[in-house]
Design a protein around this motif. Structure first.
Motif, short mmCIF file in Angstrom:
data_model
loop_
_atom_site.label_atom_id
_atom_site.label_comp_id
_atom_site.label_asym_id
_atom_site.label_seq_id
_atom_site.Cartn_x
_atom_site.Cartn_y
_atom_site.Cartn_z
N ARG A 78 5.90 11.80 6.66
CA ARG A 78 6.26 10.73 5.74
C ARG A 78 5.47 10.78 4.44
NH1 ARG A 78 6.40 5.07 8.83
NH2 ARG A 78 6.96 4.46 6.68
N ARG A 93 7.29 10.51 0.95
CA ARG A 93 7.01 9.53 -0.09
C ARG A 93 6.75 10.21 -1.43
NH1 ARG A 93 5.95 4.33 -0.84
NH2 ARG A 93 6.26 3.88 1.36
N SER A 118 10.67 8.31 2.26
CA SER A 118 9.60 8.80 3.14
C SER A 118 10.08 8.93 4.58
CB SER A 118 8.40 7.85 3.07
OG SER A 118 8.66 6.62 3.72
#
Length: 205
Positions: free
Chosen positions: A145, A149, A164
């Motif tokens: 993630r 992001r 993300s």
């Protein structure tokens, strides 16, 4: 005495090793305090990895990828370099409905072109660079993630949190591989690479 229970070689499929020709399409370094990278003309490598890079070091601290250790355990650094392929980044971008996903956004150190399905290179694959450097692949780089992001922010996606979460889903087995330095030296952008895939088999005992 003959072992009646010994396994015969023909009971397991063994695929021979092979060589592939590739090229360095881009080289990138991350500052010591952030995983995003920036383009450079070449990489100076020691046995610790890229000098001054975020992932340099003989050792590293364990994280979510190593649930068998308490988080923060010091361990050998087999993730000194992140390697990605332009065709796989294009697939990821398409799945995220983006114009592009740049190597820098996900902390890549090398963009290698000419290797089909680069993310599927097996552990133990060796990359011999024309200038003398040798890297050894440890395995696939699992998408996370944090990188998602970074993509969402750099691509100016409307919903950074959604980006993300989307990246780990669409980039599985496309996010490239991680490697460590077996023979140090300098890698130049545009340099030729000989990729030597080892003999392979499926362990199924």
């Amino acid at each position: 005495m003959l072992d009646m229970f010994a396994r015969r070689d023909d009971e397991i499929e063994i695929r021979p090793g092979r060589k592939l020709a590739a090229k360095v399409a881009g080289a990138y370094v991350a500052p010591f305090d952030h995983f995003q990278t920036r383009a450079v003309d070449g990489l100076e490598l020691s046995f610790e990895g890229i000098a001054g890079d975020y992932h340099a070091g003989y050792t590293r601290r364990s994280g979510g990828r190593e649930p068998w250790y308490p988080r923060g355990t010091e361990m050998r650094n087999e993730r000194q370099l992140s390697i990605v392929a332009p065709d796989e980044l294009a697939v990821i971008a398409g799945r995220m409905e983006l114009a592009e996903v740049k190597p820098e956004w996900i902390g890549a150190n090398l963009l290698i072109e000419g290797v089909p399905q680069l993310s599927m290179l097996p552990a133990g694959t060796m990359l011999f660079f024309k200038g003398g450097v040798t890297l050894k692949v440890d395995g696939q780089n699992v998408p996370c993630r944090i990188a998602g992001r970074s993509i969402a922010e750099n691509a100016r996606m409307a919903d950074h949190e959604a980006g993300s979460l989307l990246f780990p889903k669409v980039a599985r087995r496309l996010r490239g591989v991680v490697a460590w330095v077996e023979k140090p030296g300098r890698i130049e952008a545009g340099e030729d690479v000989s990729v030597r895939v080892p003999e392979q088999w499926i362990y199924s005992a």
